[in-house]
Motif scaffolding. Structure first.
Motif, mmCIF file in Angstrom:
data_model
loop_
_atom_site.group_PDB
_atom_site.id
_atom_site.type_symbol
_atom_site.label_atom_id
_atom_site.label_comp_id
_atom_site.label_asym_id
_atom_site.label_seq_id
_atom_site.Cartn_x
_atom_site.Cartn_y
_atom_site.Cartn_z
ATOM 1 N N ASP A 186 0.833 -1.202 0.000
ATOM 2 C CA ASP A 186 0.000 0.000 0.000
ATOM 3 C C ASP A 186 0.869 1.253 0.000
ATOM 4 O O ASP A 186 0.499 2.266 -0.594
ATOM 5 N N LEU A 230 2.310 6.630 -1.643
ATOM 6 C CA LEU A 230 1.147 5.739 -1.674
ATOM 7 C C LEU A 230 1.047 5.087 -3.045
ATOM 8 O O LEU A 230 1.212 5.756 -4.071
ATOM 9 N N GLN A 289 -6.593 3.371 0.307
ATOM 10 C CA GLN A 289 -6.068 4.710 0.047
ATOM 11 C C GLN A 289 -6.218 5.624 1.263
ATOM 12 O O GLN A 289 -5.286 6.338 1.635
ATOM 13 N N ARG A 311 -3.096 7.313 3.330
ATOM 14 C CA ARG A 311 -2.892 8.758 3.495
ATOM 15 C C ARG A 311 -2.852 9.141 4.974
ATOM 16 O O ARG A 311 -2.115 10.048 5.372
#
Length: 358
Positions: free
Chosen positions: A104, A277, A284, A288
């Motif tokens: 990720d 990322l 997602q 973040r």
């Protein structure tokens, strides 16, 4: 390897010959267990897979504290650090896996690899406001998040070398019995840093200077740990390629001033480490959230002695006192990521030719 079709005999539907009573009970079983399955899945912690390098995740590195801090903040998530051998190894792994990568986040690339990494098209915008970060350069990328920085330097043993060279020129011109340990620019981040340092100082004369430096090079190791811990600290040579921040570790942890960084008048090459990322990540928002935490005051307190680098957040009194005793480069050297991407191969070839004499 070609694939061939395999024809299997047709299997009868097992429900076709069963009484309706069996079918009804099966449907009821599925209908009652499915919500439980979904509920269990919802209760499972969210897992964020982060590719990074080995020293970041080591017991003494910043990884364990950052993992614990973020997991306490996010509540129902876990961080799974996957340790690879170097920043180049991280990039190579992601390039090989492409859009099917289970990662990720990538953590541990640096400014010298940013353009190459961005060209893959595998990265997403970070969503992190970097305007308040403290860096010795202007930061403009909306993809990469800087989390620490440092300067490449030659660390020396003050007991073996009381008066070290004060520039690259002085190092090259030193008596031949002065030996140094460096790392391979193809496999080591500091090794690449020295390559760029030499190129930024000498330009078209870099190959000539590499040849002149050869008598001083005791060995070229694959990575930093072997050069620093296995050879330099065991007295194999009085100087090793490392970082200007390395002495802080010895001052704070070993309580000794024996190992110091030589200040070079022609400047020191800057390295900024970054995280990013991956665009294919199904997590997602969590990614973040992690990137924002990485540059928070809490996470950054683990950087100075965990990664032995400068933090990008102003830690004020939390910055170890030893960092005030480090050399301060009079000139910061740096190529743009695009210049490194475009010149790296030819500069490595130049180094190889000078090193082997072929």
């Amino acid at each position: 390897m070609s694939m061939t079709s395999v024809h299997k005999p047709m299997r009868m539907n097992p429900f076709a010959t069963q009484p309706r009573r069996y079918l009804l009970s099966t449907v009821l079983l599925v209908s009652t267990t499915l919500p439980l399955t979904l509920a269990n899945a919802a209760d499972e912690p969210r897992k964020l897979t982060v590719y990074t390098y080995e020293s970041f995740t080591a017991e003494w590195g910043p990884g364990p504290a950052i993992k614990a801090g973020f997991e306490a903040q996010c509540g129902d998530c876990t961080i799974d650090f996957v340790a690879l051998d170097s920043s180049a190894g991280i990039l190579n792994r992601v390039q090989l896996e492409g859009k099917s990568s289970p990662a990720d986040v990538v953590l541990g690339l640096d400014t010298n690899l940013m353009a190459i990494a961005e060209d893959t098209g595998l990265l997403a915008t970070s969503g992190v406001d970097t305007s308040a970060l403290e860096l010795p350069m202007t930061w403009t990328s909306d993809i990469f998040v800087p989390f620490d920085y440092g300067y490449f330097a030659f660390v020396y043993d003050t007991e073996a070398l009381p008066e070290p060279p004060a520039s690259l020129d002085e190092l090259i011109a030193a008596p031949e019995d002065l030996k140094i340990i460096i790392q391979d620019p193809r496999t080591s981040t500091p090794g690449l840093g020295l390559l760029l340092w030499m190129k930024s100082v000498y330009g078209d004369k870099a190959a000539e200077k590499w040849q002149a430096l050869q008598p001083h090079i005791l060995t070229v190791t694959k990575g930093w740990s072997e050069a620093y811990f296995s050879l330099f600290l065991n007295g194999e040579a009085p100087m090793v390629l490392s970082y200007s921040t390395s002495p802080a570790y010895h001052m704070e942890i070993d309580e000794t001033d024996r190992y110091q960084a030589a200040a070079f008048s022609d400047g020191h090459y800057l390295q900024v480490e970054v995280a990013a990322l991956l665009a294919q990540s199904p997590r997602q928002a969590l990614g973040r959230e992690f990137l924002n935490y990485l540059v928070s005051q809490e996470a950054q307190t683990s950087i100075p002695l965990g990664n032995v680098m400068y933090p990008v957040a102003d830690l004020e009194e939390q910055l170890p006192a030893s960092f005030e005793k480090l050399i301060s480069p009079t000139r910061t050297l740096q190529f743009t990521p695009e210049e490194v991407r475009d010149g790296r191969k030819s500069w490595i070839d130049e180094w190889l030719e000078a090193s082997t004499g072929n």
